[in-house]
Design a protein around this motif. Structure first.
Motif, PDB file in Angstrom:
ATOM      1  N   UNK A   1       0.664  -1.272   0.024  1.00 21.42           N
ATOM      2  CA  UNK A   1       0.049   0.025   0.188  1.00 21.42           C
ATOM      3  C   UNK A   1       1.026   1.241   0.108  1.00 21.42           C
ATOM      4  N   UNK A   2       0.658   2.194  -1.001  1.00 20.54           N
ATOM      5  CA  UNK A   2       1.573   3.348  -1.245  1.00 20.54           C
ATOM      6  C   UNK A   2       0.900   4.372  -0.080  1.00 20.54           C
ATOM      7  N   UNK A   3       1.699   5.274   0.264  1.00 19.81           N
ATOM      8  CA  UNK A   3       1.310   6.308   1.004  1.00 19.81           C
ATOM      9  C   UNK A   3      -0.090   6.768   0.857  1.00 19.81           C
ATOM     10  N   UNK A   4      -0.687   7.007   1.650  1.00 22.41           N
ATOM     11  CA  UNK A   4      -2.077   7.588   1.345  1.00 22.41           C
ATOM     12  C   UNK A   4      -2.218   9.496   1.232  1.00 22.41           C
ATOM     13  N   UNK A   5      -3.194   9.583   0.533  1.00 23.03           N
ATOM     14  CA  UNK A   5      -3.174  11.117   0.011  1.00 23.03           C
ATOM     15  C   UNK A   5      -3.180  12.181   1.153  1.00 23.03           C
ATOM     16  N   UNK A   6      -3.974  11.559   2.349  1.00 20.72           N
ATOM     17  CA  UNK A   6      -4.076  12.475   3.879  1.00 20.72           C
ATOM     18  C   UNK A   6      -3.950  11.568   4.723  1.00 20.72           C
ATOM     19  N   UNK A   7      -3.526  12.080   5.926  1.00 22.76           N
ATOM     20  CA  UNK A   7      -3.579  11.067   7.044  1.00 22.76           C
ATOM     21  C   UNK A   7      -4.772  10.712   7.528  1.00 22.76           C
ATOM     22  N   UNK A   8      -5.048   9.587   8.389  1.00 25.30           N
ATOM     23  CA  UNK A   8      -6.327   9.331   8.794  1.00 25.30           C
ATOM     24  C   UNK A   8      -7.542   8.381   7.865  1.00 25.30           C
ATOM     25  N   UNK A   9      -6.661   7.951   6.594  1.00 24.32           N
ATOM     26  CA  UNK A   9      -7.468   7.406   5.711  1.00 24.32           C
ATOM     27  C   UNK A   9      -8.150   6.082   6.177  1.00 24.32           C
ATOM     28  N   UNK A  10      -9.449   5.681   5.724  1.00 32.03           N
ATOM     29  CA  UNK A  10     -10.196   4.587   6.090  1.00 32.03           C
ATOM     30  C   UNK A  10     -10.532   3.688   4.534  1.00 32.03           C
ATOM     31  N   UNK A  11     -10.102   2.612   4.129  1.00 31.07           N
ATOM     32  CA  UNK A  11     -10.355   1.664   3.234  1.00 31.07           C
ATOM     33  C   UNK A  11     -11.813   0.942   3.574  1.00 31.07           C
ATOM     34  N   UNK A  12     -12.804   1.643   3.235  1.00 29.32           N
ATOM     35  CA  UNK A  12     -14.047   0.585   3.303  1.00 29.32           C
ATOM     36  C   UNK A  12     -14.391  -0.160   2.132  1.00 29.32           C
ATOM     37  N   UNK A  13     -15.085  -1.134   2.061  1.00 27.32           N
ATOM     38  CA  UNK A  13     -15.341  -2.063   0.988  1.00 27.32           C
ATOM     39  C   UNK A  13     -14.372  -2.936   0.465  1.00 27.32           C
ATOM     40  N   UNK A  14     -12.973  -2.721   0.658  1.00 31.18           N
ATOM     41  CA  UNK A  14     -12.141  -3.728   0.068  1.00 31.18           C
ATOM     42  C   UNK A  14     -11.679  -4.585   1.130  1.00 31.18           C
ATOM     43  N   UNK A  15     -11.919  -5.993   0.540  1.00 31.70           N
ATOM     44  CA  UNK A  15     -11.639  -7.158   1.417  1.00 31.70           C
ATOM     45  C   UNK A  15     -10.180  -7.517   1.179  1.00 31.70           C
ATOM     46  N   UNK A  16      -9.410  -7.756   2.538  1.00 35.99           N
ATOM     47  CA  UNK A  16      -8.359  -8.007   2.362  1.00 35.99           C
ATOM     48  C   UNK A  16      -7.770  -9.596   2.778  1.00 35.99           C
ATOM     49  N   UNK A  17      -8.930 -10.253   3.042  1.00 37.99           N
ATOM     50  CA  UNK A  17      -8.767 -11.660   3.488  1.00 37.99           C
ATOM     51  C   UNK A  17      -8.056 -12.395   2.598  1.00 37.99           C
ATOM     52  N   UNK A  18      -8.053 -12.259   1.366  1.00 38.05           N
ATOM     53  CA  UNK A  18      -7.509 -13.277   0.553  1.00 38.05           C
ATOM     54  C   UNK A  18      -6.069 -12.738  -0.041  1.00 38.05           C
ATOM     55  N   UNK A  19      -5.384 -11.626   0.748  1.00 39.49           N
ATOM     56  CA  UNK A  19      -4.225 -11.028   0.174  1.00 39.49           C
ATOM     57  C   UNK A  19      -3.428 -10.876   1.688  1.00 39.49           C
ATOM     58  N   UNK A  20      -1.876 -10.972   1.321  1.00 41.54           N
ATOM     59  CA  UNK A  20      -1.068 -10.514   2.336  1.00 41.54           C
ATOM     60  C   UNK A  20      -0.833  -8.918   1.943  1.00 41.54           C
ATOM     61  N   UNK A  21      -0.748  -8.218   3.049  1.00 44.47           N
ATOM     62  CA  UNK A  21      -0.461  -6.599   2.846  1.00 44.47           C
ATOM     63  C   UNK A  21       0.338  -6.122   3.824  1.00 44.47           C
ATOM     64  N   UNK A  22       1.011  -4.901   3.287  1.00 41.91           N
ATOM     65  CA  UNK A  22       1.982  -4.277   3.966  1.00 41.91           C
ATOM     66  C   UNK A  22       1.560  -2.766   3.466  1.00 41.91           C
ATOM     67  N   UNK A  23       1.320  -1.636   4.640  1.00 41.47           N
ATOM     68  CA  UNK A  23       1.303  -0.262   4.061  1.00 41.47           C
ATOM     69  C   UNK A  23       2.651   0.357   4.568  1.00 41.47           C
ATOM     70  N   UNK A  24       3.077   1.344   3.715  1.00 33.51           N
ATOM     71  CA  UNK A  24       4.090   2.187   3.986  1.00 33.51           C
ATOM     72  C   UNK A  24       3.668   3.361   4.723  1.00 33.51           C
ATOM     73  N   UNK A  25       4.067   3.669   5.939  1.00 37.83           N
ATOM     74  CA  UNK A  25       3.482   4.853   6.578  1.00 37.83           C
ATOM     75  C   UNK A  25       2.427   4.769   7.494  1.00 37.83           C
TER      76      UNK A  25
END
Length: 349
Positions: free
Chosen positions: A143-167
């Protein structure tokens, strides 16, 4: 002398479990092609007979993978969350581009390909993006840095993915993350400046820059101020603006008269010159994230290529262990910044 105990092997585990040795190898890695029940049964049998990987052979295998040209393994998605029609991730900061370049280079060395996928385009929905990623055989998301602090991702399901976010800017869901160790890095910066003879450091930062670092810039600065004499403890630039603005900054500067300014934006140097001051002869400027690796600006080099590379390694490890979905206990990998001398501070006499 007593002889060493005989090490249990995968072949013995396979014989007792009634499966092929290759199945044992897959089960010990929680391979997604096997059911969870099968993996757990084989792992239980391995534990009962005392099987453990041979660390020498594991090290030799890792070494061989390093010296051989990497063969294609899989594709990883670099997910950006820019506004439709915007290239914010690529234009906001050279540091963000360096995250990607570091990740891309390390991925190639390990046999992985990185593809950019945009979460927000005119025809994209969370459900459609999930379908696209699965069709592409993507199991890992960076996951790339988000456009603003405090971002929430609603609706996307991470269950079948491994994920790492920067920042820190993605606050929900809470994924494993990697970022600059801002608190320790500003400690390093402050101590270097004090060792150079500066006595009245001042921090000038818009609220968004501090929030992007989970307020670690201001926390580290306030913590280090305890080392200063009371008369040299300056209040942080306190205007509640998303980014630093010229006139409020100069008002703060004239009132508190810091001998060195810690800040994010290189434009501060120009504002001070326009005030008739010389940098660094009259006042120093140290950037919290230098854009040029210290060729001109003094301050902290964030080591963004290292952050990108370690993010990929972190993510690939998760996919190998088949750790998918939102973690119960998110892990944070913090990378120290490096002081660079530059030309905008100098030793005080």
């Amino acid at each position: 002398m007593s002889s060493s105990p005989i090490r249990a092997t995968q072949r013995e585990v396979a014989r007792k479990a009634g499966v092929a040795q290759a199945t044992v190898s897959m089960a010990l890695q929680n391979h997604p092609d096997l059911s969870r029940a099968t993996c757990e049964r084989i792992q239980r049998i391995a534990a009962e007979i005392g099987y453990a990987p041979d660390p020498f052979l594991s090290g030799l295998s890792a070494y061989r993978k390093q010296i051989r040209p990497a063969k294609y393994q899989a594709t990883i998605a670099w997910l950006t969350n820019d506004e439709p029609g915007s290239n914010w991730t690529w234009t906001m900061s050279p540091t963000f581009c360096s995250y990607f370049e570091g990740a891309k280079q390390r991925a190639a060395e390990l046999g992985y390909q990185i593809e950019e996928h945009r979460m927000r385009t005119a025809d994209m929905t969370p459900t459609r993006l999930e379908q696209v990623l699965k069709a592409r055989g993507v199991a890992g998301l960076l996951m790339a840095p988000q456009p603003h602090p405090g971002i929430k991702l609603d609706g996307f399901h991470f269950e079948t993915f491994s994920a790492v976010t920067i920042g820190y800017t993605l606050v929900s869901p809470q994924l494993h993350l990697i970022t600059l160790h801002a608190f320790r890095s500003i400690e390093l910066l402050m101590r270097r400046l004090l060792a150079m003879g500066y006595r009245r450091p001042g921090l000038a930062l818009g609220t968004e820059s501090d929030e992007r670092a989970d307020n670690n810039w201001s926390s580290g600065f306030w913590s280090e101020q305890r080392r200063l004499q009371a008369r040299n403890r300056l209040p942080m630039y306190a205007e509640q603006t998303r980014s630093l603005e010229r006139e409020p900054f100069l008002k703060w500067f004239r009132k508190h008269k810091p001998d060195v300014v810690l800040t994010m934006g290189a434009e501060v140097c120009q504002w001070l010159v326009e005030e008739g001051l010389r940098v660094p002869e009259d006042v120093g400027v140290a950037l919290l994230t230098v854009p040029d690796e210290g060729k001109y600006y003094s301050g902290l080099w964030e080591n963004p290529h290292i952050i990108g590379a370690r993010a990929i390694e972190f993510l690939i490890d998760l996919t190998h262990r088949n750790e998918r979905g939102v973690p119960k206990v998110p892990l944070c990998l913090l990378v120290m910044g490096t002081w660079v001398d530059g030309k905008t501070v100098r030793r005080q006499t």
